[in-house]
Design a protein around this motif. Structure first.
Motif, PDB file in Angstrom:
ATOM      1  N   ALA A 245       0.774  -0.970   0.085  1.00  0.00           N
ATOM      2  CA  ALA A 245      -0.026   0.298  -0.223  1.00  0.00           C
ATOM      3  C   ALA A 245       0.581   1.012  -0.229  1.00  0.00           C
ATOM      4  O   ALA A 245       0.522   1.825  -0.711  1.00  0.00           O
ATOM      5  CB  ALA A 245      -1.171   0.025   1.158  1.00  0.00           C
ATOM      6  N   GLU A 246       2.093   1.352   0.750  1.00  0.00           N
ATOM      7  CA  GLU A 246       2.674   2.361   0.805  1.00  0.00           C
ATOM      8  C   GLU A 246       3.730   2.651  -0.714  1.00  0.00           C
ATOM      9  O   GLU A 246       3.740   3.771  -0.906  1.00  0.00           O
ATOM     10  CB  GLU A 246       3.909   2.157   2.083  1.00  0.00           C
ATOM     11  CG  GLU A 246       3.166   2.543   3.035  1.00  0.00           C
ATOM     12  CD  GLU A 246       2.516   3.428   3.877  1.00  0.00           C
ATOM     13  OE1 GLU A 246       3.430   4.976   4.286  1.00  0.00           O
ATOM     14  OE2 GLU A 246       1.658   3.915   3.827  1.00  0.00           O
ATOM     15  N   GLU A 247       3.561   2.024  -0.970  1.00  0.00           N
ATOM     16  CA  GLU A 247       4.683   2.060  -2.536  1.00  0.00           C
ATOM     17  C   GLU A 247       3.864   1.976  -3.188  1.00  0.00           C
ATOM     18  O   GLU A 247       3.989   2.803  -4.518  1.00  0.00           O
ATOM     19  CB  GLU A 247       5.294   0.791  -3.083  1.00  0.00           C
ATOM     20  CG  GLU A 247       6.133   0.151  -1.704  1.00  0.00           C
ATOM     21  CD  GLU A 247       7.092  -1.604  -2.124  1.00  0.00           C
ATOM     22  OE1 GLU A 247       8.284  -1.839  -2.154  1.00  0.00           O
ATOM     23  OE2 GLU A 247       6.175  -1.981  -2.376  1.00  0.00           O
ATOM     24  N   LYS A 248       2.571   1.353  -3.563  1.00  0.00           N
ATOM     25  CA  LYS A 248       1.856   1.898  -4.327  1.00  0.00           C
ATOM     26  C   LYS A 248       1.581   3.621  -4.129  1.00  0.00           C
ATOM     27  O   LYS A 248       0.913   3.843  -5.384  1.00  0.00           O
ATOM     28  CB  LYS A 248       0.141   0.872  -4.221  1.00  0.00           C
ATOM     29  CG  LYS A 248      -0.728   1.872  -5.343  1.00  0.00           C
ATOM     30  CD  LYS A 248      -2.015   0.549  -4.901  1.00  0.00           C
ATOM     31  CE  LYS A 248      -3.214   0.605  -6.136  1.00  0.00           C
ATOM     32  NZ  LYS A 248      -4.328  -0.061  -5.857  1.00  0.00           N
TER      33      LYS A 248
ATOM     34  N   ARG B  42       4.569   6.708  -1.237  1.00  0.00           N
ATOM     35  CA  ARG B  42       5.387   6.297  -0.109  1.00  0.00           C
ATOM     36  C   ARG B  42       6.535   5.218   0.194  1.00  0.00           C
ATOM     37  O   ARG B  42       6.680   4.646   0.462  1.00  0.00           O
ATOM     38  CB  ARG B  42       4.485   6.511   1.284  1.00  0.00           C
ATOM     39  CG  ARG B  42       3.374   7.386   1.051  1.00  0.00           C
ATOM     40  CD  ARG B  42       2.554   7.566   2.586  1.00  0.00           C
ATOM     41  NE  ARG B  42       1.794   6.908   2.305  1.00  0.00           N
ATOM     42  CZ  ARG B  42       0.515   6.471   1.917  1.00  0.00           C
ATOM     43  NH1 ARG B  42      -0.430   7.747   1.059  1.00  0.00           N
ATOM     44  NH2 ARG B  42      -0.604   6.021   2.326  1.00  0.00           N
ATOM     45  N   THR B  43       7.572   6.047   1.315  1.00  0.00           N
ATOM     46  CA  THR B  43       8.195   4.608   1.817  1.00  0.00           C
ATOM     47  C   THR B  43       7.579   3.997   2.721  1.00  0.00           C
ATOM     48  O   THR B  43       7.201   4.890   3.809  1.00  0.00           O
ATOM     49  CB  THR B  43      10.066   5.619   1.940  1.00  0.00           C
ATOM     50  OG1 THR B  43       9.683   6.298   0.979  1.00  0.00           O
ATOM     51  CG2 THR B  43      10.790   4.842   2.940  1.00  0.00           C
ATOM     52  N   PRO B  44       8.046   2.553   2.935  1.00  0.00           N
ATOM     53  CA  PRO B  44       7.489   2.281   3.910  1.00  0.00           C
ATOM     54  C   PRO B  44       8.702   2.279   5.152  1.00  0.00           C
ATOM     55  O   PRO B  44       9.851   2.418   4.878  1.00  0.00           O
ATOM     56  CB  PRO B  44       7.856   0.404   3.390  1.00  0.00           C
ATOM     57  CG  PRO B  44       7.751   0.780   2.086  1.00  0.00           C
ATOM     58  CD  PRO B  44       8.709   1.785   1.641  1.00  0.00           C
TER      59      PRO B  44
END
Length: 414
Positions: free
Chosen positions: A180-183, A186-188
């Motif tokens: 979700a973060e990558e989509k 954003r940086t996990p």
């Protein structure tokens, strides 16, 4: 009998959350409100308020108990008493009493949706700080199930699962969060990826995948070291790639010991790349690992050998290039081109490598593409390098190395 009007400050306390409650004292005890409390309760709570103003919270809690002892309390009176008790207990550092009081406030049914979410979050945090993980999980779970969407709460739930040893749940939750973060671009979170790696210790492929994510987003020396040290143990890995592993270590600044410099320079000589060996040896001397100690004479012999071979190669280059151009397949051109590249002659070397790959018939096409990608990167052609690395598909470790070089190519600028 006249009844006191008691402020509905408990609603405000709940909305602010327990972290704010500890510094909050209800000073508007007798503000106008639609509901009222009995005089005995109002008096006790007023006295509690005065004691709280003087920061005498334990004494204030005694007055709250007096209010609670009044018989025949209405639901509203109980709600006000528990709200007050929670406030002063928190200020007094009595979290056990505070959370029980606020659980009663939640059960009163008098909080709005947003107020309930704030209270759930605060109760979860308080129980977590008390190391009561089951209770923390209950309240954080209610927060999420009733519409709360703060990613920090999801992270806390994952942390609780990790502390409980539920690695299956942790892996599922973090993997979903990372996607979700990558989509979203954003940086996990580094902590999430560390937990994922820790939970994958018994799953080699899963662990390596987690470490690749850590290295991608947080390219720390220790992550790279772990990742590269594991590469030779990967199924199907070819030992001929050891020099390429060293090249990546060198690019990362991870050549450290005299053995690192010694082995890489010797491998370069064995590969027919004395110019590369010379560079490594020079770096070893500059780093202070060569030319010292009982092996100093050996280091000098290695340096002399590299210089001798490099001079011989320089003389042989015209004939080598003619032979490579005349060959039907492109391996000679690729190897010759890479020899130019490692000596710093990027344009000429890259041109020869491109010609060689275009000829096809290569003995090891994935090696050729990996080396051309490295050449592009060293020449400052990052986009071309990444594009080339993506074409490497070898199952012998070349694809792994290409992927790691892509991580290095995309490293954040300092």
């Amino acid at each position: 009998m006249t009844k006191f009007r008691y402020a509905r400050f408990g609603v405000l306390i709940a909305a602010l959350g327990l972290s704010a409650v500890s510094s909050m004292v209800p000073t508007a005890a007798f503000a106008q409100a639609a509901e009222t409390v009995k005089p005995a309760i109002g008096t006790a709570l007023h006295e509690a308020s005065e004691l709280a103003k003087a920061k005498k919270y334990k004494e204030a809690l005694g007055k709250v108990r007096d209010a609670d002892a009044v018989p025949g309390k209405t639901a509203y009176e109980s709600y006000v008493i528990e709200s007050t008790r929670g406030s002063y207990a928190m200020a007094a550092g009595d979290k056990e009493t505070a959370v029980k009081a606020y659980e009663a406030v939640v059960s009163s049914g008098r909080l709005s949706g947003p107020q309930k979410l704030a209270m759930y979050e605060s109760l979860g945090g308080s129980y977590y700080s008390m190391n009561n993980l089951p209770k923390a999980s209950v309240w954080y779970g209610r927060y999420l199930s009733e519409g709360g969407d703060d990613p920090k709460i999801r992270a806390m739930m994952t942390q609780i699962s990790f502390q409980n040893g539920d690695c299956s749940k942790v892996s599922k939750e973090i993997s979903a969060n990372v996607r979700a973060e990558e989509k979203a671009g954003r940086t996990p979170a580094e902590g999430d990826l560390q937990m994922l790696a820790n939970c994958m210790k018994n799953d080699k492929a899963g662990y390596v995948g987690a470490m690749e994510k850590l290295t991608t987003y947080y390219p720390k020396k220790e992550y790279w070291k772990d990742l590269l040290n594991r590469l030779p143990a990967r199924p199907g890995y070819s030992e001929r790639l050891l020099l390429d592993v060293y090249r990546l270590k060198q690019d990362l600044g991870q050549l450290a010991s005299v053995n690192d410099y010694m082995e890489m320079s010797q491998l370069s000589l064995q590969a027919g790349l004395p110019a590369e060996a010379q560079k490594i040896i020079d770096q070893g001397y500059k780093a202070g690992v060569f030319g010292v100690g009982p092996e100093a004479a050996r280091h000098q012999r290695l340096k002399d050998l590299a210089a001798k071979n490099a001079a011989a190669d320089l003389k042989a280059l015209p004939q080598a290039e003619a032979d490579a151009n005349a060959a039907k397949e492109g391996t000679g051109l690729v190897n010759l081109g890479f020899a130019y590249v490692v000596s710093g002659q990027y344009p000429k070397g890259i041109a020869l490598m491109e010609q060689g790959i275009a000829k096809d018939g290569l003995s090891r096409p994935d090696d050729a593409k990996l080396h051309l990608g490295i050449a592009y990167l060293w020449a400052g052609k990052k986009a071309d390098a990444v594009k080339m690395f993506k074409t490497v598909e070898g199952k012998d470790g070349t694809a792994d190395l290409a992927r790691y070089w892509m991580i290095q190519a995309n490293r954040p600028l300092k």
